[in-house]
Design a protein around this motif. Structure first.
Motif, PDB file in Angstrom:
ATOM      1  N   ASN A 111       0.829  -1.210   0.000  1.00 17.21           N
ATOM      2  CA  ASN A 111       0.000   0.000   0.000  1.00 17.21           C
ATOM      3  C   ASN A 111       0.861   1.258   0.000  1.00 17.21           C
ATOM      4  OD1 ASN A 111      -2.314  -1.545   0.053  1.00 17.21           O
ATOM      5  ND2 ASN A 111      -2.528  -1.463   2.275  1.00 17.21           N
ATOM      6  N   TYR A 112       1.937   1.248   0.825  1.00 15.67           N
ATOM      7  CA  TYR A 112       2.828   2.405   0.858  1.00 15.67           C
ATOM      8  C   TYR A 112       3.491   2.607  -0.489  1.00 15.67           C
ATOM      9  CZ  TYR A 112       7.033   5.126   1.666  1.00 15.67           C
ATOM     10  OH  TYR A 112       8.026   6.065   1.560  1.00 15.67           O
ATOM     11  N   ARG A 113       3.923   1.503  -1.113  1.00 18.91           N
ATOM     12  CA  ARG A 113       4.582   1.608  -2.412  1.00 18.91           C
ATOM     13  C   ARG A 113       3.619   2.204  -3.447  1.00 18.91           C
ATOM     14  NH1 ARG A 113       9.136   2.624  -4.346  1.00 18.91           N
ATOM     15  NH2 ARG A 113       9.976   1.321  -2.669  1.00 18.91           N
ATOM     16  N   GLU A 114       2.348   1.771  -3.397  1.00 20.24           N
ATOM     17  CA  GLU A 114       1.363   2.316  -4.339  1.00 20.24           C
ATOM     18  C   GLU A 114       1.135   3.808  -4.079  1.00 20.24           C
ATOM     19  OE1 GLU A 114      -2.089  -0.083  -3.923  1.00 20.24           O
ATOM     20  OE2 GLU A 114      -1.280  -1.771  -5.073  1.00 20.24           O
ATOM     21  N   LEU A 115       1.023   4.178  -2.799  1.00 20.17           N
ATOM     22  CA  LEU A 115       0.866   5.588  -2.461  1.00 20.17           C
ATOM     23  C   LEU A 115       2.099   6.377  -2.890  1.00 20.17           C
ATOM     24  CD1 LEU A 115      -0.695   5.348   1.124  1.00 20.17           C
ATOM     25  CD2 LEU A 115      -1.832   6.156  -0.941  1.00 20.17           C
ATOM     26  N   PHE A 116       3.267   5.804  -2.637  1.00 18.66           N
ATOM     27  CA  PHE A 116       4.527   6.447  -3.009  1.00 18.66           C
ATOM     28  C   PHE A 116       4.605   6.658  -4.515  1.00 18.66           C
ATOM     29  CE2 PHE A 116       8.992   6.250  -4.250  1.00 18.66           C
ATOM     30  CZ  PHE A 116       9.596   7.120  -3.360  1.00 18.66           C
ATOM     31  N   GLU A 117       4.297   5.614  -5.263  1.00 18.08           N
ATOM     32  CA  GLU A 117       4.425   5.679  -6.719  1.00 18.08           C
ATOM     33  C   GLU A 117       3.391   6.604  -7.344  1.00 18.08           C
ATOM     34  OE1 GLU A 117       6.505   4.653  -8.960  1.00 18.08           O
ATOM     35  OE2 GLU A 117       7.862   3.733  -7.530  1.00 18.08           O
ATOM     36  N   ASN A 118       2.171   6.577  -6.818  1.00 17.97           N
ATOM     37  CA  ASN A 118       1.073   7.302  -7.461  1.00 17.97           C
ATOM     38  C   ASN A 118       0.811   8.674  -6.854  1.00 17.97           C
ATOM     39  OD1 ASN A 118       0.553   5.070  -9.196  1.00 17.97           O
ATOM     40  ND2 ASN A 118      -0.576   4.065  -7.541  1.00 17.97           N
ATOM     41  N   ALA A 119       1.654   9.098  -5.916  1.00 11.80           N
ATOM     42  CA  ALA A 119       1.458  10.415  -5.302  1.00 11.80           C
ATOM     43  C   ALA A 119       1.600  11.512  -6.351  1.00 11.80           C
ATOM     44  CB  ALA A 119       2.472  10.622  -4.173  1.00 11.80           C
ATOM     45  N   SER A 120       0.773  12.544  -6.229  1.00 10.86           N
ATOM     46  CA  SER A 120       0.855  13.656  -7.181  1.00 10.86           C
ATOM     47  C   SER A 120       2.070  14.528  -6.923  1.00 10.86           C
ATOM     48  CB  SER A 120      -0.420  14.505  -7.094  1.00 10.86           C
ATOM     49  OG  SER A 120      -0.602  14.997  -5.774  1.00 10.86           O
ATOM     50  N   ASP A 121       2.574  14.523  -5.695  1.00 12.21           N
ATOM     51  CA  ASP A 121       3.786  15.271  -5.373  1.00 12.21           C
ATOM     52  C   ASP A 121       5.015  14.420  -5.659  1.00 12.21           C
ATOM     53  OD1 ASP A 121       2.301  17.415  -4.498  1.00 12.21           O
ATOM     54  OD2 ASP A 121       2.305  16.764  -2.407  1.00 12.21           O
ATOM     55  N   ALA A 122       6.090  15.081  -6.041  1.00 12.26           N
ATOM     56  CA  ALA A 122       7.349  14.373  -6.289  1.00 12.26           C
ATOM     57  C   ALA A 122       7.976  13.962  -4.963  1.00 12.26           C
ATOM     58  CB  ALA A 122       8.307  15.267  -7.073  1.00 12.26           C
ATOM     59  N   ILE A 123       8.437  12.704  -4.890  1.00 14.26           N
ATOM     60  CA  ILE A 123       9.060  12.198  -3.667  1.00 14.26           C
ATOM     61  C   ILE A 123      10.371  11.513  -4.031  1.00 14.26           C
ATOM     62  CG2 ILE A 123       8.789  10.717  -1.632  1.00 14.26           C
ATOM     63  CD1 ILE A 123       5.771  10.817  -2.071  1.00 14.26           C
ATOM     64  N   TRP A 124      11.411  11.814  -3.285  1.00  9.70           N
ATOM     65  CA  TRP A 124      12.660  11.067  -3.436  1.00  9.70           C
ATOM     66  C   TRP A 124      13.283  10.859  -2.062  1.00  9.70           C
ATOM     67  CZ3 TRP A 124      12.346  16.217  -4.872  1.00  9.70           C
ATOM     68  CH2 TRP A 124      13.226  17.112  -4.253  1.00  9.70           C
ATOM     69  N   VAL A 125      14.020   9.763  -1.947  1.00 16.65           N
ATOM     70  CA  VAL A 125      14.686   9.380  -0.710  1.00 16.65           C
ATOM     71  C   VAL A 125      16.173   9.264  -0.994  1.00 16.65           C
ATOM     72  CG1 VAL A 125      14.846   7.675   1.146  1.00 16.65           C
ATOM     73  CG2 VAL A 125      12.630   8.112   0.048  1.00 16.65           C
ATOM     74  N   HIS A 126      16.994   9.848  -0.126  1.00 14.80           N
ATOM     75  CA  HIS A 126      18.442   9.695  -0.323  1.00 14.80           C
ATOM     76  C   HIS A 126      19.120   9.415   1.009  1.00 14.80           C
ATOM     77  CE1 HIS A 126      19.624  13.582   1.448  1.00 14.80           C
ATOM     78  NE2 HIS A 126      18.602  14.127   0.808  1.00 14.80           N
ATOM     79  N   ASP A 127      20.289   8.822   0.961  1.00 18.02           N
ATOM     80  CA  ASP A 127      21.042   8.514   2.175  1.00 18.02           C
ATOM     81  C   ASP A 127      21.773   9.760   2.655  1.00 18.02           C
ATOM     82  OD1 ASP A 127      23.270   8.856   0.591  1.00 18.02           O
ATOM     83  OD2 ASP A 127      23.669   6.721   0.339  1.00 18.02           O
ATOM     84  N   PRO A 128      22.462   9.685   3.810  1.00 23.14           N
ATOM     85  CA  PRO A 128      23.142  10.882   4.340  1.00 23.14           C
ATOM     86  C   PRO A 128      24.183  11.472   3.394  1.00 23.14           C
ATOM     87  CG  PRO A 128      22.913   9.233   6.061  1.00 23.14           C
ATOM     88  CD  PRO A 128      22.479   8.574   4.786  1.00 23.14           C
ATOM     89  N   GLU A 129      24.714  10.669   2.486  1.00 25.92           N
ATOM     90  CA  GLU A 129      25.704  11.179   1.531  1.00 25.92           C
ATOM     91  C   GLU A 129      25.065  11.802   0.302  1.00 25.92           C
ATOM     92  OE1 GLU A 129      26.056   8.022   2.960  1.00 25.92           O
ATOM     93  OE2 GLU A 129      27.310   9.059   4.455  1.00 25.92           O
ATOM     94  N   GLY A 130      23.748  11.733   0.209  1.00 25.32           N
ATOM     95  CA  GLY A 130      23.059  12.337  -0.916  1.00 25.32           C
ATOM     96  C   GLY A 130      22.757  11.386  -2.058  1.00 25.32           C
ATOM     97  N   ASN A 131      23.119  10.107  -1.919  1.00 24.63           N
ATOM     98  CA  ASN A 131      22.826   9.132  -2.969  1.00 24.63           C
ATOM     99  C   ASN A 131      21.329   8.829  -3.001  1.00 24.63           C
ATOM    100  OD1 ASN A 131      25.660   8.612  -3.649  1.00 24.63           O
ATOM    101  ND2 ASN A 131      25.757   7.667  -1.620  1.00 24.63           N
ATOM    102  N   ILE A 132      20.709   8.978  -4.152  1.00 21.95           N
ATOM    103  CA  ILE A 132      19.273   8.768  -4.278  1.00 21.95           C
ATOM    104  C   ILE A 132      18.956   7.279  -4.222  1.00 21.95           C
ATOM    105  CG2 ILE A 132      17.268   9.076  -5.775  1.00 21.95           C
ATOM    106  CD1 ILE A 132      18.509  11.632  -6.802  1.00 21.95           C
ATOM    107  N   LEU A 133      18.056   6.913  -3.327  1.00 18.46           N
ATOM    108  CA  LEU A 133      17.697   5.508  -3.123  1.00 18.46           C
ATOM    109  C   LEU A 133      16.367   5.147  -3.760  1.00 18.46           C
ATOM    110  CD1 LEU A 133      18.643   5.284   0.673  1.00 18.46           C
ATOM    111  CD2 LEU A 133      20.091   4.773  -1.305  1.00 18.46           C
ATOM    112  N   ALA A 134      15.435   6.084  -3.808  1.00 19.45           N
ATOM    113  CA  ALA A 134      14.114   5.792  -4.362  1.00 19.45           C
ATOM    114  C   ALA A 134      13.479   7.082  -4.865  1.00 19.45           C
ATOM    115  CB  ALA A 134      13.212   5.136  -3.308  1.00 19.45           C
ATOM    116  N   VAL A 135      12.720   6.968  -5.951  1.00 10.55           N
ATOM    117  CA  VAL A 135      11.976   8.101  -6.501  1.00 10.55           C
ATOM    118  C   VAL A 135      10.630   7.583  -6.997  1.00 10.55           C
ATOM    119  CG1 VAL A 135      14.061   9.336  -7.208  1.00 10.55           C
ATOM    120  CG2 VAL A 135      12.915   7.831  -8.838  1.00 10.55           C
TER     121      VAL A 135
END
Length: 446
Positions: A111-135
């Motif tokens: 459910n979270y993945r579906e909400l994450f993927e289909n959200a109208s707002d842009a979302i990205w996750v990165h680690d403390p070094e700035g490497n993007i982990l998910a968008v």
């Protein structure tokens, strides 16, 4: 067997005591309550508990249709088997619980993945070094980069220099346990090099209580800000046109109407003085006309000054504010004073005009609505900003929670002050309580 309560029948009594139970002849035992045992002609029985974590979770029964003496080794063996079965039952329960929890987690993650993927707002996750982990998809659309391209990028590469400083400060606060009360606006640079204004919210991602990254949620507000800028430009043009019209009318009143009234007053005075044969009644009437002309002349001059005080154009903001406080004392009997903090200096004419109009409206409210006896105008010059505060000891009023409510409540003067402050890129704060006076404070960059 059917469920039974502790203490009922052989198995129920054993479940209550927790000790192995030997029955020499079950069919003749007075503790027996089940007809099936007599029907099956069961005699010797050995019943042991199934124990798990110190609790009886069931019973294990060995029964025969003939008399038999159970030896201690047999009792110990069956008891050990019962203990193993009890542990196996408990393990089965644990396994089922873990399976249910895992299924719930899987559904929740889905459910979270579906909400994450289909959200109208842009979302990205990165680690403390700035490497993007998910968008998500909206992030791809906003940035113009594909998911694969983003996964090989640093998150900071998408932000302008100013935006990067803001985001780093937000992340620093989160790592220090501070909360972020509102989203921040930053500039994002997309793949094509175009700049977008985004409203950014940041949350800390933790694992086992330790920070492992940051999740950013961005909303593109570029068009909204452009519309606001256009609206601000239109308001600025309208305000400029209003001021030009005020200036024109003030000049016409001063050069034409006021001069005509001066000439009329002098003519009346000359006529009264030159004709010695005028009856007293006519002289009295002409004197009244001359006084009315002089009174009208004073009103026209005051109105002309209100429209566009020449002191503002000639001497600047501070002398114009001193003139306002002087008028408040002489015309309306309000004890008004002005305080200056910092090093006074001239501002661009448009900035001085806007700040003067805000102070003028605030002081007009003092004598018109506040029923105040005292007012203080404080002007503060800073290195990069300037502030004007008008406070009074009047009756005060209840300030609505939202700025938009000012219009519906008829506080159009305050709305006008707010819009003028925004023209300078500044802010306006109104504080008031019933019976405790009102304070209007404007702050603007210079």
């Amino acid at each position: 067997v059917d469920r039974m309560k502790a203490g009922e029948r052989f198995n129920g009594r054993l479940a209550q005591s927790g000790d192995p139970l030997l029955v020499a002849d079950a069919s003749e035992d007075p503790r027996l309550t089940r007809a099936v045992v007599r029907k099956e002609r069961l005699q010797a029985q050995l019943i042991v508990p199934l124990i798990s974590k110190g609790k009886v979770v069931g019973t294990l029964c060995a029964a025969m249709r003939r008399p038999r003496q159970f030896h201690s080794e047999e009792i110990e063996l069956l008891t050990a088997i019962g203990n193993q079965i009890g542990v196996s039952i408990e393990n089965a329960h644990l396994y089922e619980q873990e399976r249910l929890i895992a299924e719930q987690l899987r559904v929740s993650e889905k459910n979270y993945r579906e909400l994450f993927e289909n959200a109208s707002d842009a979302i990205w996750v990165h680690d403390p070094e700035g490497n993007i982990l998910a968008v998500n998809k909206a992030c791809e659309k906003l940035t113009g980069y594909s998911r694969e391209e983003l996964s090989s990028m640093k998150a900071f590469g998408m932000l302008s220099e100013r935006g990067l400083d803001i985001v780093r400060e937000m992340e620093r606060k989160l790592l220090n346990g501070e909360s972020l009360d509102h989203p921040f606006e930053v500039e994002l640079i997309n793949k094509g090099g175009a700049e977008a204004i985004i409203e950014l919210q940041t949350t800390l991602v933790t694992t086992g209580g330790q920070p492992t990254g940051f999740q950013h949620t961005a909303r593109d507000v570029t068009e909204q800000r452009r519309m606001q800028e256009n609206l601000r430009f239109y308001v600025q043009q309208i305000t400029r046109a209003q001021e030009e019209e005020r200036k024109r009318i003030a000049c016409e009143l001063h050069d034409d109407t006021a001069q005509a009234l001066v000439a009329l007053s002098r003519q009346l005075d000359s006529f009264i003085s030159s004709d010695e044969h005028l009856p007293m009644q006519q002289i009295t009437f002409l004197e009244e006309l001359r006084q009315q002309a002089n009174s009208i002349l004073e009103g026209v001059r005051r109105f002309s000054q209100d429209l566009r005080p020449s002191v503002l154009d000639d001497l600047g903001l501070l002398p114009a504010l001193e003139w306002l406080t002087s008028e408040l004392r002489t015309q309306y009997g309000v004890l008004a004073e002005i305080k200056v903090l910092g090093a006074p200096r001239r501002l661009p004419p448009e900035a001085e005009l806007v700040l003067f109009r805000i102070a003028q409206e605030a002081l007009r409210n003092v004598w018109k609505h506040a029923q105040a006896s005292r007012a203080v105008v404080t002007v503060e010059f800073g290195d990069s900003k300037m502030g004007i505060e008008v406070s009074d000891d009047g009756k005060g009023f209840k300030v609505p929670p939202r700025v938009g409510d000012l219009t519906s409540e008829g506080k159009l003067g305050l709305v006008g002050m707010l819009e003028r402050a925004r023209l300078l890129g500044g802010s306006l704060v109104v504080q008031s309580d019933l019976g405790k006076g009102t304070t209007v404070a404007v702050e603007a960059p210079i």
